[in-house]
Scaffold this active site. Structure first.
Site, mmCIF file in Angstrom:
data_model
loop_
_atom_site.group_PDB
_atom_site.id
_atom_site.type_symbol
_atom_site.label_atom_id
_atom_site.label_comp_id
_atom_site.label_asym_id
_atom_site.label_seq_id
_atom_site.Cartn_x
_atom_site.Cartn_y
_atom_site.Cartn_z
ATOM 1 N N ASP A 35 0.697 -1.156 -0.050
ATOM 2 C CA ASP A 35 0.258 -0.439 -0.178
ATOM 3 C C ASP A 35 0.631 0.846 -0.195
ATOM 4 O OD1 ASP A 35 -1.915 -2.004 0.572
ATOM 5 O OD2 ASP A 35 -2.226 -1.680 2.382
ATOM 6 N N LYS A 47 2.347 2.210 -5.066
ATOM 7 C CA LYS A 47 3.106 1.666 -6.687
ATOM 8 C C LYS A 47 2.234 1.986 -7.526
ATOM 9 C CE LYS A 47 3.552 -2.819 -4.735
ATOM 10 N NZ LYS A 47 2.710 -2.321 -3.320
ATOM 11 N N GLY A 106 -4.129 -4.883 -4.621
ATOM 12 C CA GLY A 106 -5.314 -3.429 -4.774
ATOM 13 C C GLY A 106 -4.974 -1.843 -5.267
ATOM 14 N N HIS A 107 -4.544 -1.506 -6.599
ATOM 15 C CA HIS A 107 -4.179 -0.479 -7.033
ATOM 16 C C HIS A 107 -4.499 0.725 -7.404
ATOM 17 C CE1 HIS A 107 0.250 -2.498 -7.856
ATOM 18 N NE2 HIS A 107 0.232 -2.313 -6.417
ATOM 19 N N GLN A 125 2.102 -5.860 -3.328
ATOM 20 C CA GLN A 125 2.320 -5.487 -2.059
ATOM 21 C C GLN A 125 3.957 -5.050 -1.172
ATOM 22 O OE1 GLN A 125 1.253 -9.193 -3.066
ATOM 23 N NE2 GLN A 125 -0.519 -8.324 -2.990
HETATM 24 P P1 IMP Z 1 -2.839 -13.299 1.464
HETATM 25 O O1 IMP Z 1 -2.069 -11.885 0.195
HETATM 26 O O2 IMP Z 1 -4.179 -12.478 1.034
HETATM 27 O O3 IMP Z 1 -2.287 -14.183 2.380
HETATM 28 O O4 IMP Z 1 -2.632 -12.347 3.231
HETATM 29 C C1 IMP Z 1 -1.828 -12.255 3.967
HETATM 30 C C2 IMP Z 1 -0.812 -10.787 4.610
HETATM 31 O O5 IMP Z 1 -0.361 -10.022 3.460
HETATM 32 C C3 IMP Z 1 -1.963 -9.896 5.014
HETATM 33 O O6 IMP Z 1 -1.834 -8.961 6.716
HETATM 34 C C4 IMP Z 1 -2.582 -9.101 4.421
HETATM 35 O O7 IMP Z 1 -3.183 -7.942 5.284
HETATM 36 C C5 IMP Z 1 -0.779 -8.429 3.675
HETATM 37 N N1 IMP Z 1 -1.226 -8.064 2.514
HETATM 38 C C6 IMP Z 1 -1.484 -8.655 1.326
HETATM 39 N N2 IMP Z 1 -1.545 -8.271 0.101
HETATM 40 C C7 IMP Z 1 -1.403 -6.557 0.389
HETATM 41 C C8 IMP Z 1 -1.472 -5.643 -0.513
HETATM 42 O O8 IMP Z 1 -1.933 -5.107 -1.542
HETATM 43 N N3 IMP Z 1 -1.132 -4.492 0.266
HETATM 44 C C9 IMP Z 1 -0.901 -4.791 1.949
HETATM 45 N N4 IMP Z 1 -1.602 -5.945 2.478
HETATM 46 C C10 IMP Z 1 -1.616 -6.878 2.084
#
Ligand code: IMP
Length: 432
Positions: free
Chosen positions: A13, A16, A40-41, A225
């Site tokens: 977040d 990017k 999510g961009h 991420q």
């Molecule tokens: P998962 O990727 O859904 O398995 O989540 C694993 C961890 O990564 C959790 O703490 C999510 O909140 C975090 N996470 C996954 N995608 C994002 C992102 O795009 N931005 C911020 N945190 C993320």
């Protein structure tokens, strides 16, 4: 012509999407190499907000080829929604703008169910996943039980794989989780129907990207991420299930490391994190609330409020090292306007012992207390400024301190959510 990887330097977040969008006007292709629709961009163009979860944000620029590489896990339903939504709004009128790897693994309905069931069972120990099935999809990939786009080309083989997987897994869903078994026929039909619509975008994208390399094109590899969520280098086990670091671009796009010229890290001017896990500089007070409100810190994918805190240079130093960063982008600098004093963590402390590098152990990391340096803040609205020299001295001092500590130049400052609210110091794609 440069090949540049752009990654999040914190916990995701970092903004990017907007930065990739800025550089996209100078590139021929944007390639995503890991993650899925957990990302999510958000991009705001002329007041209109576009949120993309899978398709690279470069799609908003006609003529730029957007690639979803083999390292990405794809939920076909989400992909189709995104394609349809883009088309409705006048984007992606040329289908050759999008290419998806035949080797990309599919997120299946049972992955999503498993992700959600596990999280709800863990209670307070949950990871705080996005519930999109990302972890279980990558688990199946590693366990060699995944289904890829290329498998849908042969319906008979696809049905066999699906039947093999679900015959055992359905038993577990019923016995362990007391849920209904999955209907193999329904999944088979739904996925084949989606594939018919997606087929025209499916390619050997490693061939495609390496072809662009040979033609000496500008290529941007877009990470999702952030570094501290990397499965190897992040705050394990509170991480996502892929390699978010710059090196992931090679395995996730099918290019060799010698192809990459630069790695740029994106960091907010403070820190946020969604989901559970260690966050040494987290502020659970009024200042944290203020950062959350001023920065609009709510997740683009799940809408969850983001945890907020001061900038953590220990986290960023680690990011510089594991990504080999050659430049840093600071986003949301405008959010800090109005703070009398701004803090940055330069080390941690555990029972009086100085810790300068991010500990691997979760138990140690949880004990780390940030050691802060204080930097005087500024009150001016800086969003409309166009040149570094025009910034108030206090802003310049803040940026210079970060650069000096990390020994990496800041190449771009983002001063607001809109296109144009930024100061580009060096564009890695323009030949100088
Ligand atoms: P998962 O990727 O859904 O398995 O989540 C694993 C961890 O990564 C959790 O703490 C999510 O909140 C975090 N996470 C996954 N995608 C994002 C992102 O795009 N931005 C911020 N945190 C993320």
């Amino acid at each position: 012509m440069p090949k540049v990887v752009i990654v999040g330097a914190q916990w995701g977040d970092e903004g990017k999407g907007k930065i990739v969008d800025i550089f996209t006007s100078s590139v021929d292709a944007v390639v995503r190499f890991q993650g899925g629709n957990n990302a999510g961009h958000t991009i705001i163009v002329k007041g209109e907000k576009t949120v993309l979860h899978l398709i690279p944000s470069g799609i908003l620029h006609p003529g730029v080829v957007c690639v979803i590489g083999n390292g990405v896990v794809v939920d076909p339903e989400v992909l189709l929604e995104e394609i349809n939504d883009l088309k409705k709004r006048g984007f992606l009128s040329d289908d050759s703008q999008l290419a998806i790897s035949e080797e990309a693994h599919l997120i299946m309905p049972y992955h999503k169910k498993l992700d959600q069931l596990r999280e709800s069972r863990k209670g307070k120990d949950k990871i705080g996943t996005t519930g999109r099935g990302i972890g279980p999809a990558y688990e199946d990939k590693m366990a060699r039980k995944g289904i890829r786009f290329c498998d849908l080309e042969n319906p008979e083989a696809f049905r066999k794989k699906l039947t093999d997987i679900l015959s055992r897994r359905n038993e577990r869903f019923v016995k362990m989780f007391q849920t209904e078994p999955f209907d193999i026929n329904k999944i088979f039909n739904d996925y084949l129907a989606s594939y018919q619509k997606i087929k025209k975008y499916i390619f050997n994208t490693s061939l495609l990207v390496n072809g662009l390399v040979k033609k000496n094109k500008n290529i941007l590899f877009e990470g999702a991420q952030g570094t501290s969520l990397d499965v190897d280098h992040g705050t394990y086990p509170f991480v996502t299930s892929s390699n978010t670091v710059a090196g992931g671009a090679c395995t996730g796009a099918g290019v060799g490391p010698t192809v990459i010229d630069e790695a740029i890290g994106i960091s907010k001017a403070y820190t946020t994190r969604v989901g559970s896990g260690p966050f040494p500089t987290e502020l659970e007070d009024e200042t944290g609330k203020l950062l959350q409100t001023k920065g609009g810190e709510f997740g683009a994918t799940t809408g969850r409020p983001r945890r907020c805190g001061w900038l953590d240079l220990v986290v960023l130093k680690h990011s510089v090292r594991v990504n080999g960063l050659t430049g840093l982008v600071l986003t949301k600098l405008d959010v800090l306007s109005g703070f009398e004093m701004i803090k940055i963590a330069t080390s941690y402390e555990i029972e009086g012992k100085k810790i300068e590098d991010l500990p691997a152990s979760l138990e140690l990391l949880n004990q780390c207390k940030p050691v802060y340096e204080e930097i005087p803040g500024w009150t001016e609205n800086i969003s409309n400024l166009k040149r570094f020299e025009e910034l108030p001295q206090a802003v310049k001092n803040y940026v210079r301190r970060i650069e000096n500590f990390l020994e990496v130049p800041v190449i771009l400052l983002s001063l607001g959510p809109e296109r144009g609210e930024d100061i580009v110091i060096r564009n890695p794609f323009s030949s100088q």
